[in-house]
Design a protein around this motif. Structure first.
Motif, PDB file in Angstrom:
ATOM      1  N   LEU A   1       7.915  31.191  10.775  1.00 22.09           N
ATOM      2  CA  LEU A   1       6.727  30.839  11.563  1.00 22.09           C
ATOM      3  C   LEU A   1       5.522  30.611  10.663  1.00 22.09           C
ATOM      4  N   LYS A   2       5.449  31.357   9.588  1.00 18.87           N
ATOM      5  CA  LYS A   2       4.339  31.201   8.643  1.00 18.87           C
ATOM      6  C   LYS A   2       4.365  29.799   8.028  1.00 18.87           C
ATOM      7  N   LYS A   3       5.557  29.325   7.658  1.00 20.02           N
ATOM      8  CA  LYS A   3       5.688  27.976   7.094  1.00 20.02           C
ATOM      9  C   LYS A   3       5.360  26.925   8.145  1.00 20.02           C
ATOM     10  N   LEU A   4       5.782  27.145   9.378  1.00 16.65           N
ATOM     11  CA  LEU A   4       5.497  26.210  10.463  1.00 16.65           C
ATOM     12  C   LEU A   4       3.991  26.090  10.672  1.00 16.65           C
ATOM     13  N   GLN A   5       3.329  27.236  10.755  1.00 13.04           N
ATOM     14  CA  GLN A   5       1.876  27.235  10.973  1.00 13.04           C
ATOM     15  C   GLN A   5       1.154  26.565   9.801  1.00 13.04           C
ATOM     16  N   LYS A   6       1.590  26.865   8.593  1.00 13.70           N
ATOM     17  CA  LYS A   6       0.969  26.273   7.404  1.00 13.70           C
ATOM     18  C   LYS A   6       1.174  24.760   7.390  1.00 13.70           C
ATOM     19  N   HIS A   7       2.362  24.318   7.756  1.00  8.91           N
ATOM     20  CA  HIS A   7       2.638  22.881   7.815  1.00  8.91           C
ATOM     21  C   HIS A   7       1.707  22.208   8.819  1.00  8.91           C
ATOM     22  N   HIS A   8       1.563  22.813   9.971  1.00 13.44           N
ATOM     23  CA  HIS A   8       0.743  22.228  11.036  1.00 13.44           C
ATOM     24  C   HIS A   8      -0.741  22.196  10.653  1.00 13.44           C
ATOM     25  N   THR A   9      -1.219  23.256  10.015  1.00 15.86           N
ATOM     26  CA  THR A   9      -2.647  23.333   9.704  1.00 15.86           C
ATOM     27  C   THR A   9      -2.997  22.706   8.347  1.00 15.86           C
ATOM     28  N   LYS A  10      -2.272  23.053   7.318  1.00 10.38           N
ATOM     29  CA  LYS A  10      -2.619  22.585   5.971  1.00 10.38           C
ATOM     30  C   LYS A  10      -2.083  21.187   5.681  1.00 10.38           C
ATOM     31  N   THR A  11      -0.788  20.975   5.931  1.00 10.39           N
ATOM     32  CA  THR A  11      -0.181  19.690   5.603  1.00 10.39           C
ATOM     33  C   THR A  11      -0.653  18.590   6.544  1.00 10.39           C
TER      34      THR A  11
END
Length: 126
Positions: free
Chosen positions: A23-33
């Motif tokens: 979930l941390k990677k998903l959230q980071k992808h959505h917000t940062k990437t």
């Protein structure tokens, strides 16, 4: 790294689904990437989640989070949510008159998800 472990396409609806094992990677992808605001309501205790996120311009993103301890029943459960949301998003009523479409889509999504997960696990990227 905040990239999905894989992406699959539901061909009949021309819809892509990004798969994450964190979930941390998903959230980071959505917000940062992608540069969008944080997704609300992510539950870190979940074995799996299906997320439909609509951003300001109306674009809809579909994500599947499948934790390392998720079993086949969790994967089917999450794919069931995915099918309902994709059908609804494409204007296909989710009702008893469309159960055949839903059944075929569920089978396709489960197969495609399993292929993504198998490629990820065989690649030693657990």
């Amino acid at each position: 790294m905040s990239e999905p472990i894989g992406v699959f396409e539901i061909g009949i609806f021309n819809t892509q689904v990004a798969v994450f094992d964190s979930l941390k990677k998903l959230q980071k992808h959505h917000t940062k990437t992608l540069g969008f605001s944080a997704i609300e309501g992510l539950n870190p205790a979940s074995y799996g989640m299906c997320i439909k996120e609509t951003v300001d311009d109306g674009t809809v993103y579909f994500y599947l989070y499948i934790g390392k301890d998720a079993n086949q029943y969790t994967r089917i459960h999450e794919c069931s949510h995915l099918v309902d949301w994709v059908m609804d998003n494409c204007g296909v009523p989710v009702d008893v008159h469309n159960t055949e479409i839903r059944a075929y889509m569920l089978a396709e999504c489960c197969q495609l998800l399993d292929e993504v997960l198998q490629d990820h696990w065989e690649g030693g990227q657990q």
